[in-house]
Write an enzyme that holds these catalytic residues in place. Sequence first.
Site, PDB file in Angstrom:
ATOM      1  N   ASP A   3       0.849  -1.189   0.000  1.00  0.00           N
ATOM      2  CA  ASP A   3       0.000   0.000   0.000  1.00  0.00           C
ATOM      3  C   ASP A   3       0.883   1.237   0.000  1.00  0.00           C
ATOM      4  OD1 ASP A   3      -1.973  -1.857   0.221  1.00  0.00           O
ATOM      5  OD2 ASP A   3      -2.817  -1.111   2.101  1.00  0.00           O
ATOM      6  N   ASP A  57     -15.205  -3.584  -1.665  1.00  0.00           N
ATOM      7  CA  ASP A  57     -14.844  -3.268  -0.282  1.00  0.00           C
ATOM      8  C   ASP A  57     -16.125  -3.053   0.511  1.00  0.00           C
ATOM      9  OD1 ASP A  57     -12.229  -3.228  -1.262  1.00  0.00           O
ATOM     10  OD2 ASP A  57     -12.399  -1.093  -1.762  1.00  0.00           O
TER      11      ASP A  57
END
Length: 254
Positions: free
Chosen positions: A8, A130
């Site tokens: 990330d 998500d």
Amino acid sequence: MQLYPAIDMKNGKCVRLTQGLFDKVKIYGDSPADMAKLWVSQGASFLHLVDLDGALAGRSVNENAIRAIVEQVDVPVELGGGLRSAGAVQYMLDLGVSRCIIGTKAAERPEFIRELVEQFGPERIVAGVDAKEGLVAVDGWERTSQVTVVELCLKMKEYGVQHIVYTDISRDGMLSGPNVAYTKMLTEKTELDVIASGGVSCMEDLEILYNSGISGVVIGKALYEGKISLEEAVKKYRQGKEKGMAGGSVVCRM
């Protein structure tokens, strides 16, 4: 089971968030490319990249870090965060990204995914789903839509998607264990390649996911905190399983 070490990126650095909260960030390295090389040296055969700044901005922000990764490792990478146009997808594919993960735009305009699959092919386009309490979250997880996870996944299947990254936001970065039951349900209901993301904390979690028929898993904080050895996991789930070597369970040590 395909293992996807997560990288990330925020402000050009390698970080992890807790439950997707941008004010709960921990930096693990100044060079995402160096982190990518580390995971590849330990056996990674596919990397999962997220441009966190891009997810909020709606456009690619960490392009330099992404470019460095694809230039310095020889394994495929998938990328999510800020990819909200066909042009953005084309650019990243041309850069060397193997798969583009579409999240916000998939929830807000599912037909966009159909257009991308038709243009680039199903192996290039991944739906990023998500979830917060069964509803799809968008805009870098800052906002919850009214679309349910099951509804969106079935729509993605209808539009030709083959791969879905399903993230339970409440578990992301928490090392509390993945949402196995929901991931398994999505796999069985959609018959798609559903990649589990969020909450993986130890080898036992991987064992449970494998035994539940999950075909892929993103591993983030557990790698960075040393709770999972990637070399051991790769040996067990990419090779050992095929030879019948894996077995038993490993107790999680939080």
